[in-house]
Write a protein that holds these residues in place. Sequence first.
Motif, short mmCIF file in Angstrom:
data_model
loop_
_atom_site.label_atom_id
_atom_site.label_comp_id
_atom_site.label_asym_id
_atom_site.label_seq_id
_atom_site.Cartn_x
_atom_site.Cartn_y
_atom_site.Cartn_z
N MET A 1 -70.44 74.42 125.30
CA MET A 1 -69.38 74.21 124.67
C MET A 1 -69.73 74.98 123.17
SD MET A 1 -68.65 70.10 124.74
CE MET A 1 -70.20 69.70 124.40
N LYS A 2 -68.77 75.84 122.99
CA LYS A 2 -68.88 76.52 121.48
C LYS A 2 -68.45 75.76 120.45
CE LYS A 2 -67.48 81.06 119.76
NZ LYS A 2 -66.83 82.13 120.14
N LYS A 3 -69.06 75.63 119.38
CA LYS A 3 -68.53 74.97 117.88
C LYS A 3 -67.27 75.41 117.59
CE LYS A 3 -73.20 73.79 116.73
NZ LYS A 3 -74.20 73.63 115.67
N ASN A 4 -66.34 74.59 117.38
CA ASN A 4 -65.08 75.02 116.79
C ASN A 4 -64.47 74.02 115.63
OD1 ASN A 4 -64.23 72.64 117.91
ND2 ASN A 4 -62.71 73.57 119.61
N MET A 5 -65.47 73.40 115.11
CA MET A 5 -65.34 72.66 113.81
C MET A 5 -66.19 72.99 112.67
SD MET A 5 -64.54 68.81 115.39
CE MET A 5 -64.68 68.28 113.97
N GLY A 6 -65.38 73.20 111.34
CA GLY A 6 -66.09 73.66 110.38
C GLY A 6 -66.77 72.47 109.55
N THR A 7 -67.32 72.56 108.58
CA THR A 7 -67.94 71.39 107.60
C THR A 7 -66.75 70.51 107.26
OG1 THR A 7 -69.72 72.90 107.14
CG2 THR A 7 -69.59 70.83 105.90
N ALA A 8 -65.70 71.23 106.63
CA ALA A 8 -64.65 70.53 105.98
C ALA A 8 -63.86 69.72 107.07
CB ALA A 8 -63.67 71.20 105.47
N ASP A 9 -63.79 70.12 108.26
CA ASP A 9 -63.07 69.30 109.46
C ASP A 9 -63.90 68.28 109.64
OD1 ASP A 9 -61.13 68.67 111.24
OD2 ASP A 9 -61.69 70.35 112.66
N LYS A 10 -65.32 68.43 109.90
CA LYS A 10 -66.05 67.21 110.09
C LYS A 10 -66.00 66.30 108.97
CE LYS A 10 -69.79 69.96 110.81
NZ LYS A 10 -70.98 70.25 111.78
N SER A 11 -66.16 66.55 107.99
CA SER A 11 -66.19 65.43 106.57
C SER A 11 -65.01 65.00 106.55
CB SER A 11 -66.47 66.24 105.39
OG SER A 11 -67.57 67.27 105.52
N ILE A 12 -63.71 65.57 106.91
CA ILE A 12 -62.61 64.61 106.92
C ILE A 12 -62.46 63.77 107.87
CG2 ILE A 12 -59.94 65.11 107.17
CD1 ILE A 12 -60.37 67.61 105.53
N ARG A 13 -63.06 64.08 109.14
CA ARG A 13 -62.91 63.38 110.31
C ARG A 13 -63.91 61.93 110.05
NH1 ARG A 13 -61.60 65.56 115.86
NH2 ARG A 13 -60.42 67.48 115.27
N ILE A 14 -64.93 62.21 109.59
CA ILE A 14 -65.94 60.93 109.14
C ILE A 14 -65.22 60.17 108.03
CG2 ILE A 14 -68.13 60.54 108.36
CD1 ILE A 14 -69.20 62.54 110.10
N LEU A 15 -64.81 60.79 107.24
CA LEU A 15 -64.23 59.76 106.06
C LEU A 15 -62.94 59.11 106.74
CD1 LEU A 15 -63.79 59.24 103.11
CD2 LEU A 15 -62.42 61.18 102.82
N VAL A 16 -61.98 59.67 107.64
CA VAL A 16 -61.06 59.00 108.05
C VAL A 16 -61.53 57.80 109.08
CG1 VAL A 16 -59.18 59.03 109.62
CG2 VAL A 16 -59.17 60.76 107.97
N ALA A 17 -62.40 58.07 109.49
CA ALA A 17 -63.12 57.14 110.61
C ALA A 17 -63.74 56.07 109.93
CB ALA A 17 -64.20 57.76 111.52
N ALA A 18 -64.26 56.07 108.80
CA ALA A 18 -65.01 55.30 107.86
C ALA A 18 -63.96 54.30 107.20
CB ALA A 18 -65.77 55.88 106.84
N ILE A 19 -62.68 55.02 106.96
CA ILE A 19 -61.60 54.17 106.04
C ILE A 19 -61.20 53.13 107.21
CG2 ILE A 19 -59.28 54.27 105.43
CD1 ILE A 19 -60.31 57.01 103.99
N ILE A 20 -60.77 53.93 108.53
CA ILE A 20 -60.26 52.87 109.57
C ILE A 20 -61.18 51.79 109.99
CG2 ILE A 20 -59.84 52.75 112.19
CD1 ILE A 20 -58.78 55.73 111.64
N GLY A 21 -62.63 52.10 110.04
CA GLY A 21 -63.61 50.97 110.11
C GLY A 21 -63.47 49.65 108.92
N VAL A 22 -63.45 50.38 107.59
CA VAL A 22 -63.42 49.21 106.59
C VAL A 22 -62.11 48.34 106.68
CG1 VAL A 22 -62.91 49.20 104.04
CG2 VAL A 22 -64.83 50.67 105.20
N LEU A 23 -60.77 49.33 106.94
CA LEU A 23 -59.63 48.39 107.15
C LEU A 23 -59.61 47.50 108.10
CD1 LEU A 23 -57.16 51.24 106.46
CD2 LEU A 23 -57.68 49.47 104.89
N TYR A 24 -60.19 47.87 109.19
CA TYR A 24 -60.30 46.83 110.70
C TYR A 24 -61.36 45.82 110.16
CZ TYR A 24 -60.97 45.07 115.25
OH TYR A 24 -61.12 44.23 116.44
N TYR A 25 -62.50 45.82 109.50
CA TYR A 25 -63.52 44.93 109.13
C TYR A 25 -62.97 43.98 108.07
CZ TYR A 25 -67.44 42.58 107.36
OH TYR A 25 -68.52 41.90 106.78
#
Length: 70
Positions: A1-25
């Motif tokens: 697998m060749k990397k196809n995600m940049g730092t900004a993309d990864k940061s945004i995805r982790i931020l969205v995942a954290a927000i979803i986790g907090v909202l669910y909790y």
Amino acid sequence: MKKNMGTADKSIRILVAAIIGVLYYMGTISGTLGIVLLVLAGVFVLTSFISFCPLYAPFGITTCAVKEKK
């Protein structure tokens, strides 16, 4: 697998995942929608750690910086 995600993309995805986790909790999202969003958050975190998004591959999308060869 060749990397196809940049730092900004990864940061945004982790931020969205954290927000979803907090909202669910906190109980803001629950039921079937909550479970679906938690699975999506898990996929976001997983793809962020491996720096590869399978949906980007068929379309040739890449958000990572391209190194110029000399």
